[in-house]
Design an enzyme around this catalytic site. Structure first.
Site, mmCIF file in Angstrom:
data_model
loop_
_atom_site.group_PDB
_atom_site.id
_atom_site.type_symbol
_atom_site.label_atom_id
_atom_site.label_comp_id
_atom_site.label_asym_id
_atom_site.label_seq_id
_atom_site.Cartn_x
_atom_site.Cartn_y
_atom_site.Cartn_z
ATOM 1 N N HIS A 214 -24.767 109.172 83.675
ATOM 2 C CA HIS A 214 -23.435 108.752 83.231
ATOM 3 C C HIS A 214 -22.966 107.529 84.003
ATOM 4 C CE1 HIS A 214 -22.731 111.619 86.545
ATOM 5 N NE2 HIS A 214 -21.578 111.038 86.746
ATOM 6 N N HIS B 7 -19.334 105.499 85.162
ATOM 7 C CA HIS B 7 -17.877 105.541 85.304
ATOM 8 C C HIS B 7 -17.313 104.140 85.112
ATOM 9 C CE1 HIS B 7 -17.591 109.485 87.517
ATOM 10 N NE2 HIS B 7 -18.833 109.181 87.835
ATOM 11 N N ASP C 21 -12.186 111.052 82.431
ATOM 12 C CA ASP C 21 -12.525 111.886 83.589
ATOM 13 C C ASP C 21 -11.328 112.784 83.891
ATOM 14 O OD1 ASP C 21 -12.993 112.767 86.352
ATOM 15 O OD2 ASP C 21 -14.569 111.250 86.400
ATOM 16 N N GLN D 281 -24.333 111.397 93.145
ATOM 17 C CA GLN D 281 -24.424 111.978 91.799
ATOM 18 C C GLN D 281 -24.138 113.468 91.882
ATOM 19 O OE1 GLN D 281 -28.182 111.472 89.699
ATOM 20 N NE2 GLN D 281 -27.288 112.152 87.768
ATOM 21 N N VAL D 282 -23.155 113.938 91.111
ATOM 22 C CA VAL D 282 -22.767 115.354 91.135
ATOM 23 C C VAL D 282 -23.294 116.064 89.893
ATOM 24 C CG1 VAL D 282 -20.812 116.958 91.171
ATOM 25 C CG2 VAL D 282 -20.718 114.839 92.522
#
Ligand SMILES: [Zn+2]
Length: 137
Positions: free
Chosen positions: A101, A103, A32, A95-96
């Site tokens: 996905h 993390h 990230d 959620q962006v």
């Protein structure tokens, strides 16, 4: 299945540089670029799926196999005391990027990054039964 406007699809197709830790036929893992802590990584399916409800079971299983593999890797290679596995769905949950996905966030004792000790309210039996009816009815 790719979305040209999706930043993760662009990373997967190597149109955008990233620090790739691992990849196989179905899954990619990269660091990230706004890490919560050293080693904070993202695990994605190579196909573009919006969220948990959108990803087929076989790709989901493959993603979580790699999540486990990466968890063992960071535990072995980084000096850490634990890690969080986070997976957000829809804007309300944070959620962006609309490409499924996961993390993995390495943690140290007393790192003061964030705590998942959120105040909780004891439920009464009536409320639990009502919720059960909603879910099972
Ligand atoms: Zn995508």
């Amino acid at each position: 299945m790719k979305d040209d406007n999706c930043i993760f699809c662009q990373i997967i197709e190597r149109k955008i540089d990233s620090k790739i830790i691992f990849e196989n036929e179905k899954v990619m893992t990269f660091l990230d670029i706004f890490p919560i802590s050293r080693g904070h990584m993202i695990i994605v399916p190579k196909n573009h799926y919006l969220n948990l409800e959108d990803i087929p079971d076989d790709d989901l299983a493959e993603v979580f196999k790699i999540v486990k593999k990466m968890a063992k890797l960071i535990h072995e290679k980084l000096n850490l005391d634990g890690y969080n596995v986070l997976q957000n769905n829809f804007t309300a949950a944070g959620q962006v990027i609309n490409h499924f996905h996961v993390h993995i966030v390495p943690r140290s004792n007393n790192d003061n990054r964030f705590k998942l000790k959120i105040p909780r309210i004891p439920a009464n039996d009536k409320e639990l039964n009502y919720t059960l009816e909603l879910l099972k009815g």
